[in-house]
Write an enzyme that holds these catalytic residues in place. Structure first.
Site, PDB file in Angstrom:
ATOM      1  N   CYS A   1       4.525  -3.712   0.343  1.00  0.00           N
ATOM      2  CA  CYS A   1       5.346  -2.983  -0.781  1.00  0.00           C
ATOM      3  C   CYS A   1       5.621  -3.673  -1.968  1.00  0.00           C
ATOM      4  O   CYS A   1       5.587  -3.294  -3.101  1.00  0.00           O
ATOM      5  CB  CYS A   1       6.548  -2.405  -0.110  1.00  0.00           C
ATOM      6  SG  CYS A   1       6.253  -1.833   1.565  1.00  0.00           S
TER       7      CYS A   1
ATOM      8  N   CYS B   1       3.391   6.315   1.275  1.00  0.00           N
ATOM      9  CA  CYS B   1       2.962   4.956   0.667  1.00  0.00           C
ATOM     10  C   CYS B   1       2.270   4.261   1.824  1.00  0.00           C
ATOM     11  O   CYS B   1       1.147   3.763   1.465  1.00  0.00           O
ATOM     12  CB  CYS B   1       4.375   4.229   0.455  1.00  0.00           C
ATOM     13  SG  CYS B   1       4.565   4.424  -1.284  1.00  0.00           S
TER      14      CYS B   1
END
Lengths: 107, 276
Positions: free
Chosen positions: B192, B237
């Site tokens: 991330c 994601c």
């Protein structure tokens, strides 16, 4: 369950151009999608929208599958007299929804 | 012919140049340290994803009568006031007017639950209250009812800053969340942090990479044409990284939510947000 949100100015002067905004909760299923086993998902959309100012039609729209979910329709009109603006939505599967808003027009 | 001369004969000019470049001190250092490259965004440089929205999407979020999430807020208010479960109680029966009692709650969640012995997010808190106080079955994750309730509660914190976690019991879970944020994962094998700490503001497939602060959740996402939770967005994601996602409600998600909220501490809640 809340279905329609209407934004009409409460007060206006005679001859003033006002903006009316409407938002209706609807899935607007296009009819072009398939589920995860390949079966087509049937069309389910709003097809028509009408606005009337003290009974007189001031705005009309035809909606098609290209319109996204929760259609937002806004338009301008001239404030002529005090009264009620009525809104009507019609669509597939007998969908029918109405709303209204009062407006006070001062000279 | 000596060994050295033979080696020179085998190596091409290109390879020799590449080897020399790699031996360059800075590049070598970067290659060795790329796991630690992710640097936290300075607090005064943090910005909400709202800033990256187009003019029309911003207008949608700014006007409650144009924001489709408002339907969820109104439904949430109706659920708040309806009696459910074996206790036949509504949320309002104990908590009164949410505009008063729930102000600031979403801004300090996830919070530690002593009985569970770990942090819980707002969705889990709602289901715990339903089980323990109302005798009602839990609402399913991403169901309209649960999203409506969480967006209604989140809305009561709009305009307030995200609270800094001072509870020491949360520290190990924030650390767990940070580790999840910084670990590489999936077939794409990226973390991330590599996008949201290092590359925010740059473009990915034509879209601006946001800093990924959860200031507006649950959001109305144009891609979903509906409301969705932070966990749903995180799953998007993680799937995008071609990694295996967690089950909704997994402690890993809650730790990640907690870390993200702390990473965004002090930023303003804007629930319900609209995102592309």
């Amino acid at each position: 369950m809340a279905r329609a949100l209407i934004n009409v100015p409460q007060k206006a002067t005679r001859g003033q151009v006002i903006e009316i905004k409407t938002l209706i909760s609807h899935i607007m299923e296009t009819g072009f999608r398939h589920d995860n086993v390949g079966k087509p998902i049937p069309r389910n959309i709003i097809t028509g929208f009408v606005a009337r100012y003290n009974g007189e039609e001031i705005f009309r729209a035809d909606l098609f599958p290209a319109i996204a979910a929760n259609p937002f329709v806004s338009f301008h009109t001239v404030a002529t007299e005090s009264g009620t603006i009525d809104f009507e939505w019609t669509g597939d599967n007998g969908f029918h929804e109405t709303g209204s808003a009062k407006i006070t027009v001062e000279s | 012919m000596g060994k050295a001369k033979r080696a020179h004969h085998l190596t091409s000019t290109w390879a020799r140049r590449a080897l020399r470049a790699f031996a360059h001190p800075t590049l070598l250092l970067l290659a060795l340290c790329n796991f630690a490259l992710a640097t936290e965004i300075p607090l005064d440089q943090r910005r909400s994803g709202y800033e990256d929205l187009g003019r029309d999407t911003k207008a949608m979020q700014d006007d409650d009568t144009a924001n489709p999430a408002t339907f969820g807020v109104l439904d949430g208010e109706a659920i708040w006031n309806s009696k459910v479960g074996s206790a036949n109680k509504s949320c309002a029966d104990c908590h009164g007017d949410a505009a008063q009692s729930m102000k600031g709650v979403a801004a300090r969640y996830p919070a530690f639950d002593a009985r569970e012995g770990r942090p819980v997010d707002l969705e889990q808190r709602i289901n715990l209250e339903r089980r323990d106080r109302q005798g009602a079955p839990p609402l399913k994750y991403e169901s309209h009812e649960l999203l409506a309730l969480t967006v209604y509660l989140g809305r009561q914190s709009r305009g307030m800053p995200i609270a800094e976690a001072t509870d020491p019991r949360l520290a190990p879970f924030i650390a767990q969340g940070r580790a999840l944020f910084e670990q590489r994962q999936g077939q794409i094998n990226m973390s991330c942090a590599q996008c949201h700490d290092d590359s925010w503001g740059k473009k990915l497939a034509g879209n601006v990479v946001p800093q990924a602060h959860p200031t507006g959740y649950p959001i109305y996402r144009l891609e979903w044409q509906g409301l969705g939770s932070l966990q749903r967005r995180l799953r998007n994601c993680i799937v995008g990284m071609r990694a295996e996602g967690y089950e909704f409600g997994a402690p890993d998600y809650v730790a990640l939510e907690l870390f993200l909220m702390q990473r965004a501490r002090g930023m303003t809640i804007e629930t319900p947000g609209v995102r592309p």
